[in-house]
Design a protein around this motif. Structure first.
Motif, PDB file in Angstrom:
ATOM      1  N   ALA A   1       0.855  -1.184   0.000  1.00 53.46           N
ATOM      2  CA  ALA A   1       0.000   0.000   0.000  1.00 53.46           C
ATOM      3  C   ALA A   1       0.894   1.238   0.000  1.00 53.46           C
ATOM      4  N   VAL A   2       0.632   2.136  -0.937  1.00 58.28           N
ATOM      5  CA  VAL A   2       1.409   3.368  -1.044  1.00 58.28           C
ATOM      6  C   VAL A   2       0.464   4.537  -0.815  1.00 58.28           C
ATOM      7  N   ILE A   3       0.798   5.361   0.182  1.00 52.67           N
ATOM      8  CA  ILE A   3      -0.084   6.490   0.513  1.00 52.67           C
ATOM      9  C   ILE A   3       0.631   7.805   0.206  1.00 52.67           C
ATOM     10  N   LEU A   4      -0.074   8.646  -0.533  1.00 58.76           N
ATOM     11  CA  LEU A   4       0.456   9.981  -0.847  1.00 58.76           C
ATOM     12  C   LEU A   4      -0.533  11.016  -0.330  1.00 58.76           C
TER      13      LEU A   4
ATOM     14  N   ILE B   1       3.488  -1.297   3.952  1.00 57.07           N
ATOM     15  CA  ILE B   1       2.803   0.009   3.914  1.00 57.07           C
ATOM     16  C   ILE B   1       3.863   1.096   3.805  1.00 57.07           C
ATOM     17  N   LEU B   2       3.678   1.948   2.813  1.00 56.86           N
ATOM     18  CA  LEU B   2       4.631   3.037   2.625  1.00 56.86           C
ATOM     19  C   LEU B   2       3.879   4.356   2.598  1.00 56.86           C
ATOM     20  N   VAL B   3       4.252   5.262   3.466  1.00 54.39           N
ATOM     21  CA  VAL B   3       3.668   6.607   3.426  1.00 54.39           C
ATOM     22  C   VAL B   3       4.745   7.536   2.877  1.00 54.39           C
ATOM     23  N   GLN B   4       4.453   8.141   1.733  1.00 47.32           N
ATOM     24  CA  GLN B   4       5.459   8.976   1.077  1.00 47.32           C
ATOM     25  C   GLN B   4       5.704  10.251   1.894  1.00 47.32           C
ATOM     26  N   MET B   5       6.982  10.510   2.148  1.00 45.03           N
ATOM     27  CA  MET B   5       7.375  11.739   2.850  1.00 45.03           C
ATOM     28  C   MET B   5       7.819  12.773   1.817  1.00 45.03           C
ATOM     29  N   PRO B   6       7.754  14.070   2.059  1.00 44.17           N
ATOM     30  CA  PRO B   6       7.278  14.679   3.288  1.00 44.17           C
ATOM     31  C   PRO B   6       5.748  14.730   3.344  1.00 44.17           C
ATOM     32  N   LEU B   7       5.237  14.809   4.585  1.00 45.37           N
ATOM     33  CA  LEU B   7       3.804  14.969   4.812  1.00 45.37           C
ATOM     34  C   LEU B   7       3.494  16.445   5.042  1.00 45.37           C
ATOM     35  N   PRO B   8       2.236  16.865   4.844  1.00 47.55           N
ATOM     36  CA  PRO B   8       1.885  18.249   5.175  1.00 47.55           C
ATOM     37  C   PRO B   8       2.232  18.555   6.639  1.00 47.55           C
ATOM     38  N   LYS B   9       2.505  19.814   6.896  1.00 47.06           N
ATOM     39  CA  LYS B   9       3.063  20.232   8.199  1.00 47.06           C
ATOM     40  C   LYS B   9       2.210  19.854   9.415  1.00 47.06           C
ATOM     41  N   HIS B  10       0.881  19.771   9.208  1.00 41.72           N
ATOM     42  CA  HIS B  10       0.016  19.493  10.369  1.00 41.72           C
ATOM     43  C   HIS B  10       0.032  18.006  10.754  1.00 41.72           C
ATOM     44  N   ILE B  11       0.737  17.183   9.984  1.00 40.26           N
ATOM     45  CA  ILE B  11       0.787  15.744  10.316  1.00 40.26           C
ATOM     46  C   ILE B  11       2.191  15.399  10.822  1.00 40.26           C
ATOM     47  N   ASP B  12       2.244  14.757  11.989  1.00 40.92           N
ATOM     48  CA  ASP B  12       3.531  14.398  12.606  1.00 40.92           C
ATOM     49  C   ASP B  12       4.079  13.125  11.935  1.00 40.92           C
ATOM     50  N   PRO B  13       5.176  13.233  11.181  1.00 44.07           N
ATOM     51  CA  PRO B  13       5.665  12.057  10.450  1.00 44.07           C
ATOM     52  C   PRO B  13       6.073  10.914  11.383  1.00 44.07           C
ATOM     53  N   HIS B  14       6.570  11.246  12.585  1.00 40.36           N
ATOM     54  CA  HIS B  14       6.999  10.195  13.520  1.00 40.36           C
ATOM     55  C   HIS B  14       5.802   9.348  13.965  1.00 40.36           C
TER      56      HIS B  14
ATOM     57  N   ILE C   1      -4.131   3.861   8.237  1.00 40.07           N
ATOM     58  CA  ILE C   1      -2.997   2.959   8.459  1.00 40.07           C
ATOM     59  C   ILE C   1      -3.423   1.768   9.317  1.00 40.07           C
ATOM     60  N   ALA C   2      -4.255   2.037  10.318  1.00 38.91           N
ATOM     61  CA  ALA C   2      -4.734   0.945  11.178  1.00 38.91           C
ATOM     62  C   ALA C   2      -5.511  -0.080  10.344  1.00 38.91           C
ATOM     63  N   ALA C   3      -6.298   0.417   9.389  1.00 37.94           N
ATOM     64  CA  ALA C   3      -7.078  -0.500   8.536  1.00 37.94           C
ATOM     65  C   ALA C   3      -6.135  -1.332   7.665  1.00 37.94           C
ATOM     66  N   LEU C   4      -5.100  -0.698   7.137  1.00 35.39           N
ATOM     67  CA  LEU C   4      -4.137  -1.430   6.291  1.00 35.39           C
ATOM     68  C   LEU C   4      -3.330  -2.425   7.126  1.00 35.39           C
TER      69      LEU C   4
END
Ligand code: NAP
Length: 285
Positions: free
Chosen positions: A36-39, A94-107, A82-85
């Protein structure tokens, strides 16, 4: 002497053919590997990276699920997805493409991915597994660099390796992988006063800085293996690495080009990690 070019495209083709074969075997047993790739958002560079990853999956018989969300997606909604995946048995990576918008904590997002599906190898637990020498997912770029070094046939045992850069995603895991292969490892960074002093003693140099011409021919020991992770643009706007290829190539024994060196290997190792995640699940099934 002119360095032998380590061809990342050729090695990638070979490894991806192996992935395709193993993926087909798993699929025939009812366990097609799935990534799963999330952008989130509209970053154009991220869109290209994601497209390349999805295409690489398709070409190798790995099922890809691509989810694209508007930049306004809330952190809570992303964590829920992500919990569903995590709970979806047809998804192995599961891959979440970085960078994320500023309001989302990547950690928070990285730590939300199940360790068994953390095919990017970015979570604290995956980093700990690497540190402790335990089985786990290795971050794709340094993992790919190790494969490139391996392809030269030169053993790392007893060699001195210098890594330039200490990011959590490239430099640090790279140093740990080299250490695991019994190299003696030096890590340099922006606070290293005389970079050339260290690199001139190195049998292997991995440059992961993000600044062109960081490593020049006069900084390299004759016969060294040089791996160039950097992605930069030169004055003409062309892609180039951290290594001054023209001056280093006559000194080194092996060198990776940019493009066509580390870049294709990063995606290839993502496929390898996803396949291995699926094989683990299939083995347990
Ligand atoms: P990063 O997080 O910006 O880290 C760069 C590192 O270089 C830092 O540790 C920094 O030191 C160090 N550095 C900066 N200037 C230096 C200098 N003058 N001398 C020695 N060290 C110096 O970057 P990254 O994510 O590791 O990526 C590095 C490069 O690799 C970038 O060009 C990136 O685009 C590329 N990359 C390529 C791939 C691929 O697939 N080919 C994948 C990932 C990254 P401090 O820690 O002291 O600041």
């Amino acid at each position: 002497m002119t360095a032998q070019v380590i061809d990342g495209n050729a090695l990638s083709r070979q490894l991806r053919a192996e992935v395709a074969q193993r993926a087909a075997a798993l699929t025939s047993r009812g366990h097609q590997p799935g990534l799963a790739v999330i952008l989130v958002g509209e970053d154009p560079a991220s869109a290209v990276y994601v497209r390349n990853k999805v295409k690489a999956c398709e070409d190798s018989g790995v099922r890809s699920v691509f989810e694209k969300y508007d930049a306004s997606l809330t952190e809570a909604a992303l964590l829920e997805r992500i919990a569903a995946l995590n709970a979806d048995p047809t998804i192995h990576g599961i891959l979440v493409q970085m960078p994320l918008p500023k309001h989302i904590d990547p950690h928070k997002v990285i730590e939300a991915i199940a360790t068994t599906k953390d095919v990017d190898g970015y979570s604290v637990l995956s980093a700990g597994e690497l540190m402790a020498g335990l089985e786990g997912f290795r971050p794709c770029t340094p993992y790919g660099c190790m494969k490139l070094i391996e392809s030269t046939g030169v053993s790392l045992k007893g060699k001195h390796a210098v890594v330039i850069g200490r990011s959590n995603t490239v430099g640090k895991p790279m140093a740990l992988l080299l250490l695991q292969a019994n190299a003696t490892v030096t890590i340099c960074h922006s606070g290293t006063p005389d970079l050339g002093y260290h690199t001139r003693q190195a049998d292997v140099v991995v440059a992961a800085v993000g600044r062109r011409n960081t490593l020049t021919g006069d900084m390299v020991k004759p016969g060294a293996i040089v791996i160039d992770v950097g992605i930069n643009r030169n004055d003409e706007g062309k892609l180039c690495g951290d290594v001054d290829y023209a001056s280093v190539s006559p000194v080194a024994s092996h060198i990776t080009p940019v493009p066509g060196g580390v870049g294709p290997m990063t995606i290839t190792m993502l496929l390898v990690n996803t396949l291995e995640a699926a094989e683990r699940v299939a083995g347990q099934a």
